[in-house]
Design a protein around this motif. Structure first.
Motif, short mmCIF file in Angstrom:
data_model
loop_
_atom_site.label_atom_id
_atom_site.label_comp_id
_atom_site.label_asym_id
_atom_site.label_seq_id
_atom_site.Cartn_x
_atom_site.Cartn_y
_atom_site.Cartn_z
N MET A 1 17.33 0.56 38.10
CA MET A 1 17.38 -0.52 37.62
C MET A 1 16.60 -1.67 37.62
O MET A 1 16.17 -1.95 38.96
N ARG A 2 16.24 -2.22 36.61
CA ARG A 2 15.40 -3.60 36.55
C ARG A 2 16.06 -4.64 37.17
O ARG A 2 17.34 -4.93 36.84
N PRO A 3 15.42 -5.32 38.10
CA PRO A 3 16.33 -6.62 38.66
C PRO A 3 16.31 -7.68 37.78
O PRO A 3 15.46 -7.84 36.70
N ILE A 4 17.40 -8.68 37.69
CA ILE A 4 17.50 -9.66 36.66
C ILE A 4 17.49 -10.76 37.57
O ILE A 4 17.54 -10.91 38.97
N ILE A 5 17.77 -12.20 36.94
CA ILE A 5 17.63 -13.44 37.41
C ILE A 5 19.10 -13.85 37.12
O ILE A 5 19.55 -13.72 35.97
N ILE A 6 19.83 -14.34 38.09
CA ILE A 6 21.23 -14.77 37.89
C ILE A 6 21.28 -16.21 38.46
O ILE A 6 20.68 -16.61 39.26
N THR A 7 21.68 -17.16 37.53
CA THR A 7 21.75 -18.66 37.85
C THR A 7 23.13 -19.23 37.99
O THR A 7 23.99 -18.58 37.21
N LEU A 8 23.55 -19.98 38.83
CA LEU A 8 24.85 -20.36 39.04
C LEU A 8 24.61 -22.11 39.24
O LEU A 8 23.87 -22.69 39.62
N GLY A 134 19.90 -22.75 35.01
CA GLY A 134 19.80 -22.09 33.63
C GLY A 134 19.47 -22.60 32.40
O GLY A 134 19.25 -22.09 31.52
N THR A 135 19.32 -23.84 32.61
CA THR A 135 18.78 -24.79 31.56
C THR A 135 17.28 -25.04 31.71
O THR A 135 16.40 -24.88 30.77
N THR A 136 16.77 -25.37 32.72
CA THR A 136 15.18 -25.99 32.65
C THR A 136 14.26 -24.88 33.74
O THR A 136 13.38 -24.30 33.34
N GLU A 142 18.86 -13.60 32.79
CA GLU A 142 19.58 -12.66 32.16
C GLU A 142 20.97 -12.95 32.10
O GLU A 142 21.78 -12.50 31.36
N LEU A 143 21.45 -13.67 33.31
CA LEU A 143 22.91 -14.11 33.39
C LEU A 143 23.02 -15.24 33.94
O LEU A 143 22.44 -15.72 34.78
N LYS A 144 23.69 -16.13 33.11
CA LYS A 144 23.79 -17.78 33.59
C LYS A 144 25.40 -17.93 33.79
O LYS A 144 26.11 -17.60 32.99
N ILE A 145 25.79 -18.16 35.02
CA ILE A 145 27.04 -18.78 35.30
C ILE A 145 27.28 -20.31 35.45
O ILE A 145 26.50 -20.85 36.00
N PHE A 146 28.27 -20.72 34.60
CA PHE A 146 28.46 -22.31 34.99
C PHE A 146 29.71 -22.15 35.63
O PHE A 146 30.94 -22.09 35.18
N VAL A 147 29.79 -22.73 36.86
CA VAL A 147 31.14 -22.68 37.93
C VAL A 147 31.56 -23.99 37.66
O VAL A 147 30.85 -25.11 37.97
N THR A 148 32.98 -24.05 37.54
CA THR A 148 33.75 -25.42 37.58
C THR A 148 34.84 -25.26 38.35
O THR A 148 35.35 -23.94 38.66
#
Ligand code: DC
Length: 228
Positions: A1-8, A134-136, A142-148
């Protein structure tokens, strides 16, 4: 599996770091707390009396700062090192919290932070939490999560956490600090806190840690399977 970047990304005290750390452990990825980097810079500025509005002093100070993480995958810890000193406990202090948003709004501090964070993501396989990841920092993640979370819930969580270290802290102090940081972080000129258009929103006000982890991991596994 190719590794991805996950942003929170998200407001202060939404539990981003706790979630990011748990996701990284489950996925065997590297966890990077970008806020810790701005906190360490703030600690350096406080110690050396650097005024964040004095750009020439800021630029000089940044040449003297070396940031690193002491990463221990087994213990699930990632301690901030400022010029080889472990400052993980010091940077969580209220004094640093009171000044960090102003320091993080400086354009040279931002360029410094963003460049280092982008370098850390070159090999992918990372979960990075912050305000502008995730913006700058990684607009193509590949995966962006906005936590509220509900502001009342956030203040209570943060208050409990800080009370354990400082029994004299008041809930008003915590509330004022969160509101001030959210305001400065969202309204600064350079890479303000924004929800990326392609981010998935995770509202954890009513979720347990286990429930939010399960949801975020299901998104991660789905994305990893699609990108592999
Ligand atoms: O995540 P935290 O609360 O530890 O972050 C501390 C401060 O650092 C936060 O108030 C704003 C700033 N920050 C930022 O400007 N950009 C980031 N990517 C992460 C944090």
């Amino acid at each position: 599996m190719r590794p991805i970047i996950i942003t929170l990304d998200g407001y202060s005290s939404c539990g981003k770091s706790t979630l990011a750390k748990a996701m990284a452990r489950e996925l065997n990825y590297v966890f990077i707390d970008s806020g810790a980097m701005y906190r360490a810079i703030t600690l350096y500025f406080l110690r050396h009396h650097i005024d964040p509005k004095d750009n020439s002093a800021v630029r000089q100070a940044l040449t003297e700062i070396n940031l690193d993480f002491d990463y221990n995958a087994e213990q699930g810890t990632s301690d901030m090192l400022l010029n080889d000193e472990n400052v993980e406990a010091l940077i969580r202090d209220m004094l640093v919290s009171e000044h960090v948003s102003e320091v993080a709004a400086n354009e040279y501090v931002r360029a410094f932070g963003v460049a280092q964070q982008q370098k850390m993501g070159l090999k992918k396989g990372i979960v990075m939490d912050g305000r502008d990841i995730g913006t700058t920092v990684f607009p193509a993640a590949e995966l962006k999560i906005f936590v509220t979370a509900d502001p009342v819930v956030r203040v209570e969580r943060r208050f409990k956490e800080l009370l354990a270290k400082n029994p004299r802290i008041t809930i008003e102090e915590v509330k004022d600090n969160l509101e001030m940081r959210d305001y400065i972080d969202s309204n600064r000129e350079f890479s303000p806190l924004r929800q990326a258009a392609d981010a998935k929103v995770l509202d954890n006000s009513q979720l347990t840690r286990e429930e939010q982890l399960a949801l975020a991991l299901s998104w991660a596994q789905e994305t990893i399977a699609q990108k592999a």
